[in-house]
Every structure is written in structure tokens, then in C-alpha cells.
Design a protein around this motif. Structure first.
Motif, PDB file in Angstrom:
ATOM      1  N   TYR A  33      12.066  36.161  45.287  1.00 28.64           N
ATOM      2  CA  TYR A  33      10.878  36.026  46.120  1.00 28.64           C
ATOM      3  C   TYR A  33      11.252  36.206  47.588  1.00 28.64           C
ATOM      4  CZ  TYR A  33       9.333  33.388  41.992  1.00 28.64           C
ATOM      5  OH  TYR A  33       9.025  32.992  40.715  1.00 28.64           O
ATOM      6  N   TYR A  35       9.558  35.054  51.319  1.00 32.42           N
ATOM      7  CA  TYR A  35       8.562  34.293  52.052  1.00 32.42           C
ATOM      8  C   TYR A  35       8.873  34.453  53.546  1.00 32.42           C
ATOM      9  CZ  TYR A  35       7.759  31.642  47.688  1.00 32.42           C
ATOM     10  OH  TYR A  35       7.471  31.273  46.397  1.00 32.42           O
ATOM     11  N   GLN A  37       8.226  32.235  57.391  1.00 28.16           N
ATOM     12  CA  GLN A  37       7.705  31.049  58.056  1.00 28.16           C
ATOM     13  C   GLN A  37       7.564  31.355  59.539  1.00 28.16           C
ATOM     14  OE1 GLN A  37      10.144  27.493  57.975  1.00 28.16           O
ATOM     15  NE2 GLN A  37       8.424  26.203  58.511  1.00 28.16           N
ATOM     16  N   GLN A  41       4.123  26.972  61.096  1.00 26.89           N
ATOM     17  CA  GLN A  41       3.387  27.244  59.863  1.00 26.89           C
ATOM     18  C   GLN A  41       4.234  26.908  58.648  1.00 26.89           C
ATOM     19  OE1 GLN A  41       0.111  28.353  60.053  1.00 26.89           O
ATOM     20  NE2 GLN A  41       0.478  28.009  62.235  1.00 26.89           N
ATOM     21  N   GLY A  42       3.576  26.850  57.510  1.00 37.58           N
ATOM     22  CA  GLY A  42       4.301  26.704  56.264  1.00 37.58           C
ATOM     23  C   GLY A  42       4.857  28.041  55.826  1.00 37.58           C
ATOM     24  N   LEU A  43       5.531  28.032  54.713  1.00 37.27           N
ATOM     25  CA  LEU A  43       6.077  29.271  54.178  1.00 37.27           C
ATOM     26  C   LEU A  43       4.947  30.089  53.562  1.00 37.27           C
ATOM     27  CD1 LEU A  43       8.512  27.162  54.172  1.00 37.27           C
ATOM     28  CD2 LEU A  43       9.560  28.726  52.531  1.00 37.27           C
ATOM     29  N   PHE A  45       4.023  33.376  51.199  1.00 44.20           N
ATOM     30  CA  PHE A  45       4.531  34.288  50.175  1.00 44.20           C
ATOM     31  C   PHE A  45       4.342  35.736  50.602  1.00 44.20           C
ATOM     32  CE2 PHE A  45       5.359  36.124  46.119  1.00 44.20           C
ATOM     33  CZ  PHE A  45       4.375  37.066  45.885  1.00 44.20           C
ATOM     34  N   TYR A  48       7.196  39.279  45.150  1.00 36.99           N
ATOM     35  CA  TYR A  48       7.910  38.671  44.017  1.00 36.99           C
ATOM     36  C   TYR A  48       8.394  39.762  43.072  1.00 36.99           C
ATOM     37  CZ  TYR A  48       7.871  36.493  39.296  1.00 36.99           C
ATOM     38  OH  TYR A  48       8.163  36.094  38.018  1.00 36.99           O
ATOM     39  N   ASP A  56       5.033  41.862  42.439  1.00 36.42           N
ATOM     40  CA  ASP A  56       3.767  41.344  42.963  1.00 36.42           C
ATOM     41  C   ASP A  56       3.832  41.444  44.482  1.00 36.42           C
ATOM     42  OD1 ASP A  56       1.648  39.861  43.959  1.00 36.42           O
ATOM     43  OD2 ASP A  56       1.996  38.118  42.705  1.00 36.42           O
ATOM     44  N   SER A  58       1.275  41.166  46.555  1.00 40.62           N
ATOM     45  CA  SER A  58      -0.012  40.712  47.088  1.00 40.62           C
ATOM     46  C   SER A  58       0.098  39.984  48.421  1.00 40.62           C
ATOM     47  CB  SER A  58      -0.711  39.812  46.063  1.00 40.62           C
ATOM     48  OG  SER A  58       0.081  38.664  45.787  1.00 40.62           O
ATOM     49  N   LEU A  91      12.562  34.155  54.524  1.00 39.82           N
ATOM     50  CA  LEU A  91      13.330  33.416  53.519  1.00 39.82           C
ATOM     51  C   LEU A  91      13.253  34.115  52.167  1.00 39.82           C
ATOM     52  CD1 LEU A  91      11.918  30.087  54.758  1.00 39.82           C
ATOM     53  CD2 LEU A  91      14.355  30.386  54.456  1.00 39.82           C
ATOM     54  N   GLY A  98      10.924  33.411  35.887  1.00 33.52           N
ATOM     55  CA  GLY A  98       9.741  33.223  36.720  1.00 33.52           C
ATOM     56  C   GLY A  98       9.249  31.797  36.845  1.00 33.52           C
ATOM     57  N   ARG A  99       9.505  30.956  35.861  1.00 33.65           N
ATOM     58  CA  ARG A  99       8.907  29.618  35.915  1.00 33.65           C
ATOM     59  C   ARG A  99       9.893  28.544  36.341  1.00 33.65           C
ATOM     60  NH1 ARG A  99       4.574  28.810  31.045  1.00 33.65           N
ATOM     61  NH2 ARG A  99       3.401  30.722  31.387  1.00 33.65           N
ATOM     62  N   GLN A 102      12.808  27.465  42.298  1.00 35.73           N
ATOM     63  CA  GLN A 102      13.217  28.490  43.248  1.00 35.73           C
ATOM     64  C   GLN A 102      14.251  27.910  44.211  1.00 35.73           C
ATOM     65  OE1 GLN A 102       9.852  30.555  45.030  1.00 35.73           O
ATOM     66  NE2 GLN A 102       8.668  30.337  43.131  1.00 35.73           N
TER      67      GLN A 102
ATOM     68  N   TYR B  36       9.677  20.204  48.672  1.00 34.50           N
ATOM     69  CA  TYR B  36      10.928  20.756  49.167  1.00 34.50           C
ATOM     70  C   TYR B  36      11.276  20.033  50.464  1.00 34.50           C
ATOM     71  CZ  TYR B  36      11.268  24.804  46.023  1.00 34.50           C
ATOM     72  OH  TYR B  36      11.422  25.623  44.928  1.00 34.50           O
ATOM     73  N   PHE B  89       8.102  19.819  52.723  1.00 26.19           N
ATOM     74  CA  PHE B  89       7.021  20.743  52.400  1.00 26.19           C
ATOM     75  C   PHE B  89       6.478  20.439  51.020  1.00 26.19           C
ATOM     76  CE2 PHE B  89       7.122  23.687  55.886  1.00 26.19           C
ATOM     77  CZ  PHE B  89       8.426  23.683  56.331  1.00 26.19           C
ATOM     78  N   GLN B  95       1.051  28.160  37.108  1.00 26.76           N
ATOM     79  CA  GLN B  95       2.057  28.613  36.150  1.00 26.76           C
ATOM     80  C   GLN B  95       1.482  29.695  35.248  1.00 26.76           C
ATOM     81  OE1 GLN B  95       3.591  24.825  34.451  1.00 26.76           O
ATOM     82  NE2 GLN B  95       5.453  25.389  35.534  1.00 26.76           N
ATOM     83  N   GLU B  99       4.079  32.922  39.813  1.00 25.88           N
ATOM     84  CA  GLU B  99       4.864  31.746  40.184  1.00 25.88           C
ATOM     85  C   GLU B  99       5.084  31.634  41.683  1.00 25.88           C
ATOM     86  OE1 GLU B  99       4.718  31.358  36.194  1.00 25.88           O
ATOM     87  OE2 GLU B  99       5.311  29.822  37.633  1.00 25.88           O
ATOM     88  N   LYS B 100       4.341  32.389  42.480  1.00 27.65           N
ATOM     89  CA  LYS B 100       4.503  32.261  43.921  1.00 27.65           C
ATOM     90  C   LYS B 100       4.069  30.869  44.344  1.00 27.65           C
ATOM     91  CE  LYS B 100      -0.046  34.207  45.005  1.00 27.65           C
ATOM     92  NZ  LYS B 100      -0.736  35.399  45.545  1.00 27.65           N
ATOM     93  N   LEU B 101       4.782  30.329  45.281  1.00 25.91           N
ATOM     94  CA  LEU B 101       4.496  28.997  45.783  1.00 25.91           C
ATOM     95  C   LEU B 101       3.599  29.098  47.003  1.00 25.91           C
ATOM     96  CD1 LEU B 101       8.052  27.417  45.520  1.00 25.91           C
ATOM     97  CD2 LEU B 101       6.129  27.145  43.936  1.00 25.91           C
ATOM     98  N   PHE B 103       2.570  26.942  50.174  1.00 27.81           N
ATOM     99  CA  PHE B 103       3.141  25.818  50.896  1.00 27.81           C
ATOM    100  C   PHE B 103       2.181  25.225  51.911  1.00 27.81           C
ATOM    101  CE2 PHE B 103       7.701  25.642  49.927  1.00 27.81           C
ATOM    102  CZ  PHE B 103       7.907  26.832  49.278  1.00 27.81           C
ATOM    103  N   GLY B 104       2.348  23.915  52.145  1.00 27.06           N
ATOM    104  CA  GLY B 104       1.730  23.295  53.298  1.00 27.06           C
ATOM    105  C   GLY B 104       2.579  23.558  54.532  1.00 27.06           C
ATOM    106  N   LYS B 105       2.115  23.054  55.679  1.00 28.28           N
ATOM    107  CA  LYS B 105       2.830  23.315  56.932  1.00 28.28           C
ATOM    108  C   LYS B 105       4.006  22.384  57.154  1.00 28.28           C
ATOM    109  CE  LYS B 105      -1.016  25.329  59.504  1.00 28.28           C
ATOM    110  NZ  LYS B 105      -1.788  25.313  60.763  1.00 28.28           N
ATOM    111  N   GLY B 106       4.130  21.361  56.313  1.00 28.32           N
ATOM    112  CA  GLY B 106       5.274  20.478  56.428  1.00 28.32           C
ATOM    113  C   GLY B 106       5.000  19.219  57.224  1.00 28.32           C
TER     114      GLY B 106
END
Lengths: 113, 113
Positions: A33, A35, A37, A41-43, A45, A48, A56, A58, A91, A98-99, A102, B36, B89, B95, B99-101, B103-106
Motif C-alpha cells: 500500500y 499512503y 500524510q 492530516q491523517g494518512l 490511501f 494498493y 486499486d 482509487s 508512507l 490483503g487482510r 499492515q 496505530y 491513529f 474487510q 483492505e485500504k485503511l 485514518f483519523g487525523k490522530g
């Protein structure tokens, strides 16, 4: 064993230049993956890869961004004609499949002047 | 539209006391949640996770609680230690998808000796 590694750790470039960021995932991990940041901000995506499946894409913010994964291992994220808003920490993460959990690399801090 | 929200950018607690970090989400499709931990200049490291079929998961000093009806989860650290000082985070995923995560901003946690 070795974790996810990324290079370079820091990259400063001028607006309009192309940059390549590299990710070496954990050996044997089939999922990879990217990502980013941005400051405060958060990470977010980006893309993938899972085995030989189509990636992916997207999360890629524009067609200036592309990524490839050669031989199911190393991945390169390319940003063409960089803009100041591309400045962020990029990152990479990999997982066994996949599941699974990470695992993240230390990131590449990109600064576009 | 932020799907995962951490409304407290920072939290300060005394060593030995409980730290409670909160996270809210808006996407009812999320079925797996993770926390995380991130130190400066390092990539995030996985801490603990919870599936939507559970309401609690515990691992040593760390416990995650999930309230699906409120779309809220929290991370409890007890007792807090100075080494826990980091940015935490919250992340969520669906699922069976890429599987992309998300995230919040932390939340930056500071544990004072």
C-alpha cells in the motif's frame, strides 16, 4: 527480519519536476500500500497492490501520480510535474496478504519548493 | 468528508493513570478497526484491532472498546507510561475489499512522569 524500507528518507524538489519514491516491502508480503500524510492530516490511501491482481488506484489524487510494483516486490511511486500541494510524507505499508496487519515503513518526506 | 474522526488533537495524562483516546466513524460499512501508534520520524506501528462482531479486545495494558450503535470506539491505556507518548491513529476498513485503511487525523498523547 527486516521491516519495510523506503528511499529516500527526504526529498526536496522544485515545482514542476518529477520524483520517484521507492518502497521495499517485507519479504514474502504479497500486499503493498501507499499512503500519504499531509501536515496536520491523517494518512490518506493512495494505491494498493495485491499479488498479480490489478491495483486499486482509487486513492490517487490526479493523473500526475502513478505507481508500479515490479516482480511482486519493490514498488515505485512516481509524481510527475510536482506541485507544492504534493508536499507530504509518503508512507508505504505491506502485509502478508490483503487482510493481514499492515506494517509501515518510515516514510519519505517530500518537499516541493 | 472525513469518515474517521479523532476530535481531540492532544491529550495529556499523568504516569500511572488511564489514557482514553476516542474515535468516531460515519461509514456503517466499516467492519474492522485498528489503532496505530506513531513516533516522530517513524512509520505507524500496529497496536491493537477489533472486529465489528466484538465490543472489546484487550492486549496487556491496551483495551479497545467498540460501540457500533454510536459508531464510536475508544482505546484505553492503563497504566499509562512515559514511553506511550506518541501520536495515536484510529483506522477503519471494510474487510473483503481492498483492505485500504481510512485514518483519523490522530491524537497526540503525552504521558508526564
Amino acid at each position: 527480519g527486516a521491516g519495510v524500507s523506503q528511499s529516500p528518507s527526504n526529498k526536496v524538489t522544485e515545482k514542476g519536476k518529477d520524483v520517484e519514491l521507492r518502497c521495499d516491502p517485507i519479504s514474502g508480503h504479497t500486499a503493498l500500500y501507499w499512503y500519504r500524510q499531509s501536515l496536520g492530516q491523517g494518512l490518506e490511501f493512495l494505491i494498493y497492490f495485491q499479488g498479480n491482481s490489478a491495483p486499486d488506484k482509487s486513492g490517487l489524487p490526479s493523473d500526475r501520480f502513478s505507481a508500479e510494483r515490479t516482480g511482486g516486490s519493490v514498488s515505485t511511486l512516481t509524481i510527475q510535474r510536482t506541485q507544492q500541494e504534493d508536499s507530504a510524507v509518503y508512507l508505504c505499508a505491506s502485509s502478508l496478504a490483503g487482510r493481514d496487519t499492515q506494517y509501515f515503513g518510515p516514510g519519505t518526506r517530500l518537499t516541493v519548493l | 468528508d472525513q469518515q474517521v474522526k479523532q476530535n481531540s488533537p492532544s491529550l495529556s495524562v499523568q504516569e500511572g493513570r488511564i489514557s482514553i483516546l476516542n474515535c468516531d466513524y460515519t461509514n456503517s460499512m466499516f467492519d474492522y478497526f485498528l489503532w496505530y501508534k506513531k513516533y516522530p520520524a517513524e512509520g505507524p506501528t500496529f497496536l491493537i484491532s477489533i472486529s465489528s462482531i466484538k465490543d472489546k479486545n484487550e492486549d496487556g495494558r491496551f483495551t479497545v472498546f467498540l460501540n457500533k450503535s454510536a459508531k464510536h470506539l475508544s482505546l484505553h491505556i492503563v497504566p499509562s507510561q512515559p514511553g506511550d507518548s506518541a501520536v495515536y491513529f484510529c483506522a477503519a476498513t471494510v474487510q473483503g475489499g481492498s483492505e485500504k485503511l481510512v485514518f483519523g487525523k490522530g491524537t497526540k498523547l503525552t504521558v508526564n512522569p
